[in-house]
Every structure is written in structure tokens, then in C-alpha cells.
Design a protein around this motif. Structure first.
Motif, PDB file in Angstrom:
ATOM      1  N   UNK A  25      21.074 -42.699 -12.815  1.00 51.03           N
ATOM      2  CA  UNK A  25      21.230 -41.300 -12.429  1.00 51.03           C
ATOM      3  C   UNK A  25      21.291 -41.207 -10.916  1.00 51.03           C
ATOM      4  N   UNK A  26      22.161 -40.355 -10.374  1.00 54.35           N
ATOM      5  CA  UNK A  26      22.116 -40.133  -8.926  1.00 54.35           C
ATOM      6  C   UNK A  26      20.782 -39.472  -8.574  1.00 54.35           C
ATOM      7  N   UNK A  27      20.181 -39.934  -7.459  1.00 57.91           N
ATOM      8  CA  UNK A  27      18.856 -39.419  -7.111  1.00 57.91           C
ATOM      9  C   UNK A  27      18.548 -39.720  -5.659  1.00 57.91           C
ATOM     10  N   UNK A  28      18.213 -38.703  -4.899  1.00 54.40           N
ATOM     11  CA  UNK A  28      17.786 -38.835  -3.503  1.00 54.40           C
ATOM     12  C   UNK A  28      18.705 -39.716  -2.663  1.00 54.40           C
ATOM     13  N   UNK A  29      19.990 -39.476  -2.733  1.00 56.17           N
ATOM     14  CA  UNK A  29      20.940 -40.233  -1.934  1.00 56.17           C
ATOM     15  C   UNK A  29      21.206 -41.629  -2.449  1.00 56.17           C
ATOM     16  N   UNK A  30      20.658 -41.996  -3.554  1.00 58.87           N
ATOM     17  CA  UNK A  30      20.872 -43.299  -4.171  1.00 58.87           C
ATOM     18  C   UNK A  30      20.956 -43.116  -5.671  1.00 58.87           C
ATOM     19  N   UNK A  31      20.267 -43.970  -6.386  1.00 61.08           N
ATOM     20  CA  UNK A  31      20.221 -43.818  -7.833  1.00 61.08           C
ATOM     21  C   UNK A  31      18.887 -44.308  -8.361  1.00 61.08           C
ATOM     22  N   UNK A  32      18.572 -43.887  -9.562  1.00 60.19           N
ATOM     23  CA  UNK A  32      17.395 -44.377 -10.273  1.00 60.19           C
ATOM     24  C   UNK A  32      17.898 -45.050 -11.548  1.00 60.19           C
ATOM     25  N   UNK A  33      17.383 -46.252 -11.820  1.00 56.15           N
ATOM     26  CA  UNK A  33      17.759 -47.007 -13.007  1.00 56.15           C
ATOM     27  C   UNK A  33      16.825 -46.608 -14.152  1.00 56.15           C
ATOM     28  N   UNK A  34      17.405 -46.172 -15.258  1.00 53.65           N
ATOM     29  CA  UNK A  34      16.624 -45.753 -16.423  1.00 53.65           C
ATOM     30  C   UNK A  34      16.388 -46.951 -17.325  1.00 53.65           C
ATOM     31  N   UNK A  35      15.132 -47.120 -17.748  1.00 51.54           N
ATOM     32  CA  UNK A  35      14.744 -48.300 -18.521  1.00 51.54           C
ATOM     33  C   UNK A  35      14.466 -47.973 -19.980  1.00 51.54           C
ATOM     34  N   UNK A  36      14.808 -48.912 -20.833  1.00 51.85           N
ATOM     35  CA  UNK A  36      14.478 -48.853 -22.257  1.00 51.85           C
ATOM     36  C   UNK A  36      13.179 -49.648 -22.425  1.00 51.85           C
ATOM     37  N   UNK A  37      12.113 -48.981 -22.820  1.00 54.85           N
ATOM     38  CA  UNK A  37      10.794 -49.625 -22.898  1.00 54.85           C
ATOM     39  C   UNK A  37      10.798 -50.772 -23.904  1.00 54.85           C
ATOM     40  N   UNK A  38      11.448 -50.592 -25.048  1.00 50.40           N
ATOM     41  CA  UNK A  38      11.458 -51.656 -26.061  1.00 50.40           C
ATOM     42  C   UNK A  38      12.097 -52.926 -25.495  1.00 50.40           C
ATOM     43  N   UNK A  39      13.246 -52.794 -24.846  1.00 49.36           N
ATOM     44  CA  UNK A  39      13.906 -53.976 -24.282  1.00 49.36           C
ATOM     45  C   UNK A  39      13.157 -54.517 -23.071  1.00 49.36           C
ATOM     46  N   UNK A  40      12.601 -53.633 -22.245  1.00 50.11           N
ATOM     47  CA  UNK A  40      11.827 -54.065 -21.085  1.00 50.11           C
ATOM     48  C   UNK A  40      10.675 -54.966 -21.514  1.00 50.11           C
ATOM     49  N   UNK A  41      10.014 -54.593 -22.584  1.00 45.94           N
ATOM     50  CA  UNK A  41       8.833 -55.322 -23.051  1.00 45.94           C
ATOM     51  C   UNK A  41       9.154 -56.372 -24.113  1.00 45.94           C
ATOM     52  N   UNK A  42      10.456 -56.555 -24.385  1.00 44.46           N
ATOM     53  CA  UNK A  42      10.927 -57.545 -25.363  1.00 44.46           C
ATOM     54  C   UNK A  42      10.292 -57.346 -26.740  1.00 44.46           C
ATOM     55  N   UNK A  43      10.265 -56.112 -27.192  1.00 48.22           N
ATOM     56  CA  UNK A  43       9.693 -55.786 -28.490  1.00 48.22           C
ATOM     57  C   UNK A  43      10.777 -55.845 -29.559  1.00 48.22           C
ATOM     58  N   UNK A  44      10.389 -56.053 -30.810  1.00 47.46           N
ATOM     59  CA  UNK A  44      11.392 -56.157 -31.880  1.00 47.46           C
ATOM     60  C   UNK A  44      12.152 -54.838 -32.058  1.00 47.46           C
ATOM     61  N   UNK A  45      13.380 -54.964 -32.577  1.00 48.21           N
ATOM     62  CA  UNK A  45      14.232 -53.794 -32.830  1.00 48.21           C
ATOM     63  C   UNK A  45      13.565 -52.827 -33.806  1.00 48.21           C
ATOM     64  N   UNK A  46      12.968 -53.379 -34.856  1.00 46.47           N
ATOM     65  CA  UNK A  46      12.279 -52.552 -35.854  1.00 46.47           C
ATOM     66  C   UNK A  46      10.889 -53.101 -36.073  1.00 46.47           C
ATOM     67  N   UNK A  47      10.013 -52.196 -36.487  1.00 51.20           N
ATOM     68  CA  UNK A  47       8.628 -52.594 -36.792  1.00 51.20           C
ATOM     69  C   UNK A  47       8.568 -53.206 -38.173  1.00 51.20           C
ATOM     70  N   UNK A  48       7.747 -54.245 -38.324  1.00 44.90           N
ATOM     71  CA  UNK A  48       7.521 -54.838 -39.646  1.00 44.90           C
ATOM     72  C   UNK A  48       6.148 -54.424 -40.118  1.00 44.90           C
ATOM     73  N   UNK A  49       6.000 -54.324 -41.400  1.00 41.62           N
ATOM     74  CA  UNK A  49       4.722 -53.863 -41.969  1.00 41.62           C
ATOM     75  C   UNK A  49       3.675 -54.931 -41.943  1.00 41.62           C
TER      76      UNK A  49
END
Length: 153
Positions: A129-153
């Protein structure tokens, strides 16, 4: 990538700094921001895992945000260093950041990540996103933390 949200329905994001660049995580997935404290190293863990710490009865892994995003290391004793506690489903993960910023409510459309990043399936940057004369990178928490795509029981 999802379609752009209108400003009135856009999610809120918490911004933070890593190596002078602004990043943001969805506020709905931020439980709190705490000071950096002692972590217990985990032998054989990934290089970006600083260790684990106890937080109100939970054992929480703490990632180094700089290492996770391929940035150069910094002085961990800096005054502004904080741990952003992130949640995804049943998982709690701490992310060490250089400094916490402010609340961001997007007033512009989210752009695709820079070329080359989108091709990486493990890249946590989902858009910018454009922000304060630069940009901010938006993060996906699941991918950032290397979590599985779906939860298993």
C-alpha cells in the motif's frame, strides 16, 4: 490476491519497522505487543526462530522478523524492539520487530507484491500500500509463521 476493499470495509493493520521498511499485520491477528524478554533457544530450530518464551501459561515461539524476511541483523538491545504477538487459528507466534508503528486503515487499493515475490509460495508479503511517501508491505500471518494451509484435528 483478494479484490480491493472499500475504505469503510477495509481491515485495520498494525504497522511495524524492520530494517527501515514498514510492514503490517492484520490487526485482527495481533493479540498484543510486548517488550522483548528472555527466550529459551530450541536446538536444531530454523535460523529465524529465536526460541520460545512463556506468556501467561503458553509456550510461544518467537521469530526474528528480520531473519524471516531475509534482512540484515540488528542490535537486539535497541530501545524500540518489541515482540508482536500474532495469532492464526489456534497458534500463537511472537515476531520480534525493530519498532511498532501505528494503526493503518487503507484508503487506497492494495497493489500486488513487487515482481518476483509473487512467484514464491512461501513469501509472506501479499501486497503493498502507498504510505507516507513510500509503501507498507502487507503480511500474511499464516505464511509468515509457516503454518499449515488448513488445521488438522
Amino acid at each position: 490476491m483478494t479484490s480491493p476493499a472499500t475504505p469503510s470495509t477495509a481491515p485495520h493493520w498494525l504497522t511495524f519497522q524492520l530494517d527501515g521498511q514498514a510492514y503490517a499485520a492484520p490487526l485482527a491477528q495481533v493479540s498484543e505487543v510486548i517488550r522483548m524478554a528472555e527466550v529459551t533457544p530450541v536446538p536444531g530450530a530454523a535460523a529465524d526462530l529465536l526460541g520460545v518464551r512463556h506468556l501467561r501459561g503458553r509456550v510461544v515461539p518467537v521469530l526474528d522478523g528480520r531473519r524471516r524476511l531475509g534482512l540484515p541483523p540488528c542490535d537486539a538491545d535497541s530501545e524500540g524492539v518489541r515482540v508482536v504477538m500474532l495469532t492464526h487459528a489456534t497458534h500463537w507466534i511472537g515476531l520480534r520487530v525493530d519498532a511498532v508503528g501505528e494503526l493503518l486503515v487503507p484508503d487506497a487499493a492494495v497493489a500486488a507484491p513487487p515482481p518476483g515475490r509473487a512467484a514464491r509460495t512461501d513469501d509472506p508479503v501479499t501486497g503493498v500500500l502507498p504510505w507516507k511517501g513510500g509503501f507498507v508491505a502487507l503480511l500474511d500471518v499464516r505464511r509468515l509463521c509457516r503454518l499449515p494451509q488448513t488445521e488438522t484435528a
